[in-house]
Design a protein around this motif. Structure first.
Motif, mmCIF file in Angstrom:
data_model
loop_
_atom_site.group_PDB
_atom_site.id
_atom_site.type_symbol
_atom_site.label_atom_id
_atom_site.label_comp_id
_atom_site.label_asym_id
_atom_site.label_seq_id
_atom_site.Cartn_x
_atom_site.Cartn_y
_atom_site.Cartn_z
ATOM 1 N N THR A 153 -7.608 3.958 -0.021
ATOM 2 C CA THR A 153 -8.890 3.562 0.547
ATOM 3 C C THR A 153 -9.826 4.776 0.551
ATOM 4 N N TYR A 191 0.828 -1.206 0.000
ATOM 5 C CA TYR A 191 0.000 0.000 0.000
ATOM 6 C C TYR A 191 0.864 1.258 0.000
ATOM 7 N N LYS A 200 2.389 1.837 -3.356
ATOM 8 C CA LYS A 200 1.392 2.438 -4.258
ATOM 9 C C LYS A 200 1.216 3.923 -3.956
#
Length: 524
Positions: A291, A58, A61
């Protein structure tokens, strides 16, 4: 030493370093095709390690590592994280390195300490890294967060691919000269500490924006030595020949939190237009993976950012605004998109489309128009327009798009009618290159003369080569129904079928398909 550092920074010394501080002024290559994050080997990993690898994935990214460390301009030959992508500078190219765990050409023999030094401090086993690598943002991460990234990257597929040498001549390729730039502009303070006066959500957004998201690398102006001007944080800047707009509270607070988050989830600007260029790449490679909670956190933080206005193009005073001139300029240069909504352009007369924009300072709207933003070209495609013309046009559009302004839609705002594009007395059921030229100039040239959003440029045979192979019928169909950023009928809602076909024929005939068009017209 701190006093000396301030003195040197203020006076811009270290020019004796051959101006190598300019190296951080970079431009990415052409917009890339979509690339993917590879699966990693997790065999034998327990729950705790799997969770750490997931956190690392994550963060990788968020940090957009894949975008630079993959040669995505090389098609399927561009292996994830294997390097080779050219990062352009005024003095040549810096090629991103191989960060796969290959022991010969990658970082397979590195220790975590070496990796941490490279990521957060810009020092690799081979010497100083150029600031094209945003270590001056990554230093906001903690050691644990970088360790999580390390656990992910050491498990991606290893690729044996040699790193390309620097594409810069001496002395610009001498890494040791980066000492001067670092002395002036890089003062690592360690992991970003939460502000106890702010919410956890705000602090999370600040961490992403100021840290791994490195938003300031594009949206903050840089000085002539390539260092971010922190006093103008996120006030807007040029990157890769495109304008990265102001994203301070002056723009983000004018929009709802949901509108800001849609930038990341739907590839839409605050005004609704489609995103292109480096920002679209940043979203496709990085920001879309956030998210929903992180997208919201970023929006919450950006709506509080305040900084000094940077110097740049300014609108003329309101006393010099000429609404009649603005209306003329709008009809001639802007209506093709802003009367039809082409490419997501806010429609003049639609108060909802302009709700957020109308709350922004005029200078920001003018700045975006001057530089071009999203698919809109610089000056809206009107290269010869003066500051007075552009200011008058922006004010004209705002005036006719506020609630209760009285405009009833695109036609009232200046959208061309069928009779206007066809010409007085022209028949409505005849396909003609003469009619096609009129339609093109009135409704199509705004995009097809400049190549906005990938539109094939009129007269450019290379742009039209693959399309000409399809024949005229598919081109007619795509134009009538719309395709990609192009709306139905190219935005000419009042045009009939034959006028649209005429416009297609005109563009095809002038772009390498003259024989095809002549044959079609003869048979008809």
């Amino acid at each position: 030493m701190s006093g000396m550092r301030r003195l040197l920074r203020q006076r811009g010394m270290i020019l004796g370093m051959m101006a190598l501080g300019l190296v951080p002024i970079v431009a990415l290559g052409a917009p890339s095709p979509r690339i993917y994050y590879p699966q990693v080997a997790e065999s034998g990993a327990g729950p705790a390690l799997k969770a750490q690898i997931a956190r690392g994935r994550y963060l990788v990214k968020l940090s957009d590592c894949l975008a630079c460390h993959t040669d995505h301009g090389n098609g399927p030959e561009g292996k994830p994280f294997a390097g080779g992508f050219p990062i352009k500078t005024p003095f040549g190219a810096i090629y991103a390195s191989n960060i796969t765990p290959d022991k010969t050409t990658g970082i397979g023999n590195w220790t975590f300490k070496q990796f941490d030094q490279a990521v957060r401090y810009g020092i690799s086993p081979h010497g100083f890294l150029f600031a094209a690598m945003p270590f001056n943002y990554y230093d906001k991460m903690s050691r644990q967060q970088v360790l999580d990234m390390w656990e992910y990257l050491r498990r991606v597929p290893a690729v044996n691919q040699k790193n390309k040498p620097l594409g810069m001549p001496a002395p610009f390729s001498w890494r040791w000269t980066q000492f001067g730039w670092r002395f002036l502009f890089f003062n690592p303070t360690g992991p970003l500490k939460p502000d106890p006066e702010r919410s956890a959500e705000w602090n999370r957004g600040r961490f992403i924006v100021d840290g791994p998201g490195h938003c300031g690398a594009c949206h903050t102006p840089h000085n002539f030595l390539g260092a971010a001007e922190r006093q103008h944080f996120l006030q807007g800047s040029s990157i890769s020949g495109m304008w990265a707009p102001n994203i301070t509270s002056l723009t983000t607070k004018a929009a709802s939190i949901q509108t800001v988050t849609r930038v990341f989830s739907d590839n839409r600007g605050l005004g609704g237009g489609k995103l292109v260029g480096p920002m679209l790449d940043a979203i496709d490679h990085s920001l879309k993976f956030m998210t929903p909670a992180d997208m919201r956190a970023v929006a919450v933080y950006l709506r509080t950012v305040s900084s000094e206005r940077a110097s740049g193009p300014s609108p003329v005073p309101m006393k010099d605004v000429d609404l009649a001139l603005g209306g003329q300029t709008f009809k001639k240069h802007c209506a093709a998109c802003h009367a039809s909504g082409a490419g997501g352009a806010p429609i003049v007369g639609n108060a909802k489309d302009w709700r957020a924009l109308s709350r922004m300072p005029l200078y920001i709207l003018y700045e975006n128009t001057w530089h071009g933003v999203g698919i809109m070209p610089a000056k809206g495609g009107c290269k010869d327009c003066s500051s007075r013309s552009l200011t008058s046009t922006v004010v004209y559009m705002l005036k006719h798009s506020r609630p209760g302004a009285g405009d009833k839609g695109p036609q009232a705002a200046g959208s061309p009618s069928a009779s206007a594009v066809g010409g007085a007395g022209s028949p409505g059921n005849v396909v003609s290159l003469t009619v096609g030229e009129r339609v093109f100039k009135t409704s199509c040239a705004a995009c097809h003369a400049t190549g906005i959003a990938g539109a094939p440029r009129y007269g450019n045979h290379a742009d039209w080569a693959s399309r000409l192979k399809q024949g005229l019928s598919p081109l007619y169909k795509n134009t009538l129904h719309g395709i990609g950023a192009m709306p139905p009928k190219g935005g000419c809602a009042g045009c009939d079928v034959d006028q649209i076909k005429s416009a297609v024929d005109y563009m095809v005939a002038g772009s390498g398909g003259k024989t095809m068009v002549e044959s079609s017209l003869k048979n008809n």
